[in-house]
Design an enzyme around this catalytic site. Structure first.
Site, PDB file in Angstrom:
ATOM      1  N   ARG A 134      45.459  40.521  36.827  1.00  0.00           N
ATOM      2  CA  ARG A 134      46.137  39.971  37.998  1.00  0.00           C
ATOM      3  C   ARG A 134      45.886  38.476  38.112  1.00  0.00           C
ATOM      4  NH1 ARG A 134      47.572  41.202  43.447  1.00  0.00           N
ATOM      5  NH2 ARG A 134      48.415  39.236  44.253  1.00  0.00           N
ATOM      6  N   ASP A 151      45.836  46.673  47.938  1.00  0.00           N
ATOM      7  CA  ASP A 151      45.803  46.188  49.313  1.00  0.00           C
ATOM      8  C   ASP A 151      45.165  47.222  50.230  1.00  0.00           C
ATOM      9  OD1 ASP A 151      46.973  43.650  49.139  1.00  0.00           O
ATOM     10  OD2 ASP A 151      48.993  44.484  49.147  1.00  0.00           O
ATOM     11  N   ARG A 174      53.244  40.969  39.358  1.00  0.00           N
ATOM     12  CA  ARG A 174      51.811  41.159  39.109  1.00  0.00           C
ATOM     13  C   ARG A 174      51.559  42.438  38.325  1.00  0.00           C
ATOM     14  NH1 ARG A 174      51.542  41.901  44.829  1.00  0.00           N
ATOM     15  NH2 ARG A 174      52.661  39.941  44.814  1.00  0.00           N
ATOM     16  N   ASP A 207      48.189  45.218  42.035  1.00  0.00           N
ATOM     17  CA  ASP A 207      47.947  44.790  43.409  1.00  0.00           C
ATOM     18  C   ASP A 207      47.231  45.922  44.130  1.00  0.00           C
ATOM     19  OD1 ASP A 207      48.095  43.075  45.590  1.00  0.00           O
ATOM     20  OD2 ASP A 207      49.996  43.911  46.277  1.00  0.00           O
TER      21      ASP A 207
END
Length: 208
Positions: A97, A111, A106, A109
């Protein structure tokens, strides 16, 4: 006289969204789930199968960009906020990343969408994730893991998902990203009289 009662570290249920639109996306997501589960202080409880979604950029949906695979995992976490973010960002970096372009393509990811029902607003972390209620690629996989899920301050995930016009797309043949190690099979313990298995108790091959 008994000593003071001590409790273990506080456990929080984390909802973590995963996404990838570069490289071998399915393998990247599966490797990431394993890496999260292998992190001290994080125990993955469940992970959805991946779904497909159109890339979201600063200018909105962009079908010209590589398509994303997205998923959600649930984990029990004893790490504090900064340690959790450090661990997830280290896993992202290990999987290639980069952060050259905001909301750009990307490889991976990760989150944090929610931590129990907490509301956190610091320089590094906002929980619930400020855009989670608008993202089908977060809500729909989460809903498959927990049909009764709620997003703090926003309501039932099922209601939030139903209001969105954008939908994710199923991935043919996709399976859960998390396959916990199966328990070893039970074996008969040896006895003083030889095998613990008594063939005389077996039904005949044709018995129901």
């Amino acid at each position: 006289m008994s000593g003071p009662i001590t409790s273990g570290p506080r456990v929080r249920r984390a909802v973590i969204a995963l996404g990838s639109n570069l490289g071998d996306r399915d393998t990247l997501l599966r490797d990431a789930v394993r890496a999260v589960d292998a992190t001290p202080g994080i125990t993955v409880v469940a992970a959805s199968a991946p779904v497909s979604s159109t890339a979201v950029t600063l200018d909105g949906l962009d079908p010209s960009k590589p398509t994303y695979l997205n998923a959600v995992l649930l984990a029990d976490v004893t790490l504090d906020d900064d340690a959790l973010l450090d661990a997830l960002q280290a896993i992202e970096a290990t999987h290639g990343r980069t952060r050259d372009v905001r909301w750009g393509d990307r490889t991976l990811d990760l989150d944090v969408v929610a931590l129990d029902d907490e509301r956190i607003d610091t320089e590094r972390l906002q929980v619930p994730h400020p855009r989670a209620a608008e993202r089908a690629f977060v809500l729909e996989p989460w809903l498959r893991l927990d049909p009764e899920a709620r997003l703090a301050g926003a309501g039932r995930v099922a209601d939030l998902a139903s209001r969105l016009t954008e939908r994710t797309r199923p991935v043919p043949g996709a399976t859960s990203l998390f396959d916990p190690e199966p328990d070893p099979p039970l074996t008969d313990a040896p006895s003083d009289h030889g095998s613990a298995h008594d063939p005389t108790t077996d039904p005949s091959p044709g018995a129901p």
